[in-house]
Design a protein around this motif. Structure first.
Motif, PDB file in Angstrom:
ATOM      1  N   VAL A  91      12.664   0.132  -1.929  1.00  5.15           N
ATOM      2  CA  VAL A  91      13.142   0.181  -3.313  1.00  5.15           C
ATOM      3  C   VAL A  91      13.445   1.613  -3.741  1.00  5.15           C
ATOM      4  N   PHE A  92      14.624   1.785  -4.321  1.00  5.03           N
ATOM      5  CA  PHE A  92      15.038   3.040  -4.951  1.00  5.03           C
ATOM      6  C   PHE A  92      15.288   2.708  -6.418  1.00  5.03           C
ATOM      7  N   CYS A  93      14.391   3.162  -7.299  1.00  7.31           N
ATOM      8  CA  CYS A  93      14.402   2.731  -8.698  1.00  7.31           C
ATOM      9  C   CYS A  93      14.870   3.853  -9.615  1.00  7.31           C
ATOM     10  N   ASP A 112       2.434  -0.371  -0.343  1.00  3.04           N
ATOM     11  CA  ASP A 112       1.569   0.022   0.767  1.00  3.04           C
ATOM     12  C   ASP A 112       1.221  -1.178   1.645  1.00  3.04           C
ATOM     13  N   LYS A 113       0.891  -2.292   1.011  1.00  2.00           N
ATOM     14  CA  LYS A 113       0.535  -3.498   1.771  1.00  2.00           C
ATOM     15  C   LYS A 113       1.725  -4.042   2.548  1.00  2.00           C
ATOM     16  N   ALA A 114       2.918  -3.916   1.970  1.00  2.93           N
ATOM     17  CA  ALA A 114       4.119  -4.428   2.627  1.00  2.93           C
ATOM     18  C   ALA A 114       4.715  -3.437   3.622  1.00  2.93           C
ATOM     19  N   ALA A 115       4.136  -2.243   3.705  1.00  6.94           N
ATOM     20  CA  ALA A 115       4.667  -1.175   4.567  1.00  6.94           C
ATOM     21  C   ALA A 115       6.124  -0.883   4.229  1.00  6.94           C
ATOM     22  N   ARG A 116       6.412  -0.785   2.941  1.00 11.98           N
ATOM     23  CA  ARG A 116       7.747  -0.457   2.449  1.00 11.98           C
ATOM     24  C   ARG A 116       7.664   0.772   1.557  1.00 11.98           C
ATOM     25  N   LEU A 117       8.753   1.523   1.496  1.00  7.24           N
ATOM     26  CA  LEU A 117       8.796   2.738   0.692  1.00  7.24           C
ATOM     27  C   LEU A 117       9.443   2.466  -0.663  1.00  7.24           C
ATOM     28  N   VAL A 118       8.973   3.196  -1.668  1.00  5.89           N
ATOM     29  CA  VAL A 118       9.546   3.153  -3.016  1.00  5.89           C
ATOM     30  C   VAL A 118       9.793   4.591  -3.458  1.00  5.89           C
ATOM     31  N   ALA A 119      10.935   4.824  -4.087  1.00  8.90           N
ATOM     32  CA  ALA A 119      11.242   6.137  -4.655  1.00  8.90           C
ATOM     33  C   ALA A 119      11.861   5.943  -6.028  1.00  8.90           C
ATOM     34  N   VAL A 120      11.770   6.970  -6.862  1.00 13.20           N
ATOM     35  CA  VAL A 120      12.322   6.936  -8.212  1.00 13.20           C
ATOM     36  C   VAL A 120      13.342   8.062  -8.336  1.00 13.20           C
ATOM     37  N   ASN A 309      19.298  12.622  -3.198  1.00 10.71           N
ATOM     38  CA  ASN A 309      17.980  11.989  -3.281  1.00 10.71           C
ATOM     39  C   ASN A 309      17.945  10.715  -2.444  1.00 10.71           C
ATOM     40  N   LEU A 310      18.985   9.896  -2.592  1.00 13.70           N
ATOM     41  CA  LEU A 310      19.065   8.633  -1.855  1.00 13.70           C
ATOM     42  C   LEU A 310      19.161   8.874  -0.351  1.00 13.70           C
ATOM     43  N   ARG A 311      19.930   9.864   0.041  1.00 15.11           N
ATOM     44  CA  ARG A 311      20.090  10.174   1.469  1.00 15.11           C
ATOM     45  C   ARG A 311      18.748  10.595   2.091  1.00 15.11           C
ATOM     46  N   GLY A 312      18.009  11.410   1.369  1.00 16.55           N
ATOM     47  CA  GLY A 312      16.697  11.798   1.864  1.00 16.55           C
ATOM     48  C   GLY A 312      15.754  10.615   1.968  1.00 16.55           C
ATOM     49  N   PHE A 313      15.834   9.702   1.009  1.00 11.20           N
ATOM     50  CA  PHE A 313      14.997   8.501   1.039  1.00 11.20           C
ATOM     51  C   PHE A 313      15.359   7.617   2.224  1.00 11.20           C
ATOM     52  N   VAL A 314      16.644   7.446   2.468  1.00  9.57           N
ATOM     53  CA  VAL A 314      17.103   6.645   3.611  1.00  9.57           C
ATOM     54  C   VAL A 314      16.615   7.265   4.921  1.00  9.57           C
ATOM     55  N   ASN A 315      16.655   8.590   5.001  1.00  7.74           N
ATOM     56  CA  ASN A 315      16.173   9.259   6.212  1.00  7.74           C
ATOM     57  C   ASN A 315      14.692   8.976   6.451  1.00  7.74           C
ATOM     58  N   LYS A 316      13.902   8.922   5.394  1.00  4.96           N
ATOM     59  CA  LYS A 316      12.477   8.605   5.526  1.00  4.96           C
ATOM     60  C   LYS A 316      12.293   7.169   6.021  1.00  4.96           C
ATOM     61  N   ILE A 325       4.776   8.973  -0.578  1.00  5.79           N
ATOM     62  CA  ILE A 325       4.549  10.157  -1.409  1.00  5.79           C
ATOM     63  C   ILE A 325       5.478  10.166  -2.617  1.00  5.79           C
ATOM     64  N   SER A 326       6.731   9.745  -2.431  1.00  7.70           N
ATOM     65  CA  SER A 326       7.721   9.817  -3.506  1.00  7.70           C
ATOM     66  C   SER A 326       7.302   9.018  -4.730  1.00  7.70           C
ATOM     67  N   VAL A 327       6.861   7.780  -4.516  1.00  7.53           N
ATOM     68  CA  VAL A 327       6.496   6.961  -5.668  1.00  7.53           C
ATOM     69  C   VAL A 327       5.188   7.439  -6.286  1.00  7.53           C
TER      70      VAL A 327
END
Length: 352
Positions: A91-93, A112-120, A309-316, A325-327
């Protein structure tokens, strides 16, 4: 390549998200959704979106995107973040993130439980006018920063809004504050130790916080002030910062800058002509009576900074990072916002 679904086709999607998505080559937009049929049709045609839907549930069920970008009003963010995580998407919010710390914690726990990343999308730090000075500052070019002043002046009370912002009572600090707070943390390299805020009812006919005055204390005796004034009749200044360091000062202006002046320099003993014209903003180094532009954005940088910002998130995501860390940083920024409102209500500083 990651498949992307975009939730929300309002003005922020049109001005920022869709242009940003188009420049990030590591992703592919597969679908978008919005309950407004006219917006669906307009954005589908203008940006060549492959599929549009009326709701997020249908988009997620039919397209199964790897990454979901949420561009709806903030009161919908929590439920949409949780829904996307339930469906296995990162998720990118858009900011403001959520309406409470409890909502942020619920999203972080689910991610964390789903092993997925979230960024704002607190994207200002990705603009050249902030990124380049911070890199030079971190390198030690200007000495240690010790005082940052931030201010905003415009005549834009809530009744001038035509969207969700018009109904906010916790308004200016909530809607804009995370940008300023993120930049303060970016330059100081730390979160603040305390915050003190006042939100005077300068216009008794307006319930929202259209005037916000605050002080933040950071480690190493560093300080910051904020003054947000949305009922000023002075020349509009979208966002101004002065960063004073031990060996130089910086003036950073976000928004269109067109000016010419003839100033007398006491240090140099002669007049100095200053002029500039940029649509996005600029950062100026000031020292010893001289000034020098060290970074600028010739055009509005909201979309390009979002793309960075989105490109860096995709790279992660592609690197398999799991730390979120981002969220967690985004959570601390809204913590500052709500601590600011608590300070204004209690009339005292809030220690963090």
């Amino acid at each position: 390549m990651l498949k992307v679904g975009l939730i929300g086709l309002g003005s922020v999607a049109e001005r920022i998200h869709l242009p940003a998505i188009a420049t990030v080559t590591e992703i592919s937009l597969v679908a978008a959704c919005d309950p407004d049929t006219s917006r669906q049709n307009l954005m589908k045609t203008r940006f060549q979106i492959p599929q549009v839907y009326a709701d997020a549930e249908t988009l997620l069920a039919k397209e199964r995107p790897d990454l979901v970008i949420i561009g709806t009003p903030p009161q919908l963010h929590k439920d949409l973040c949780l829904l996307a995580l339930d469906k296995g998407a990162h998720v990118f919010c858009e900011k403001p993130f959520v309406n409470s710390l409890a909502q942020a914690d619920e999203i972080i726990e689910k991610a964390d439980k789903a092993a997925r990343l979230v960024a704002v999308n607190n994207q200002y730090r990705y603009m050249n006018m902030y990124r380049i000075p911070q890199e030079q500052m971190a390198r030690g070019d200007f000495g240690q920063p010790f005082l940052i002043q931030c201010w905003q002046q415009m005549f834009h009370p809530p009744y001038k809004e035509k969207n969700w912002r018009a109904d906010l009572v916790q308004s200016t600090l909530f809607e804009f504050g995370t940008h300023a707070f993120d930049l303060l943390c970016f330059f100081f390299g730390a979160f603040p130790l305390s915050i003190s805020v006042q939100t005077p009812r300068s216009r008794p006919d307006i319930a929202a916080d259209v005037v916000v005055v605050g002080t933040l204390r950071f480690p190493n005796e560093a300080m910051a002030t904020i003054v947000f004034n949305r009922i000023s009749h002075a020349t509009e200044r979208y966002f101004e910062m002065r960063v004073d360091c031990h060996e130089a000062s910086l003036r950073i202006s976000l928004g269109g800058v067109a000016k010419a002046s003839l100033d007398w320099s006491r240090v140099l003993g002669r007049p100095i002509v200053r002029y500039g014209l940029v649509k996005g903003g600029l950062a100026v180094l000031e020292k010893g009576g001289y000034s020098k532009v060290i970074a600028s954005e010739r055009q509005s940088a909201f979309a390009s900074a979002t793309a960075a910002n989105l490109r860096g998130f995709v790279n992660k995501i592609q690197a398999g990072e799991k730390d979120n860390i981002s969220v967690r940083q985004a959570r601390e920024l809204i913590r500052l916002v709500f601590a600011g409102y608590e300070s204004a209500q209690k009339g005292e500083a809030i220690w963090l």
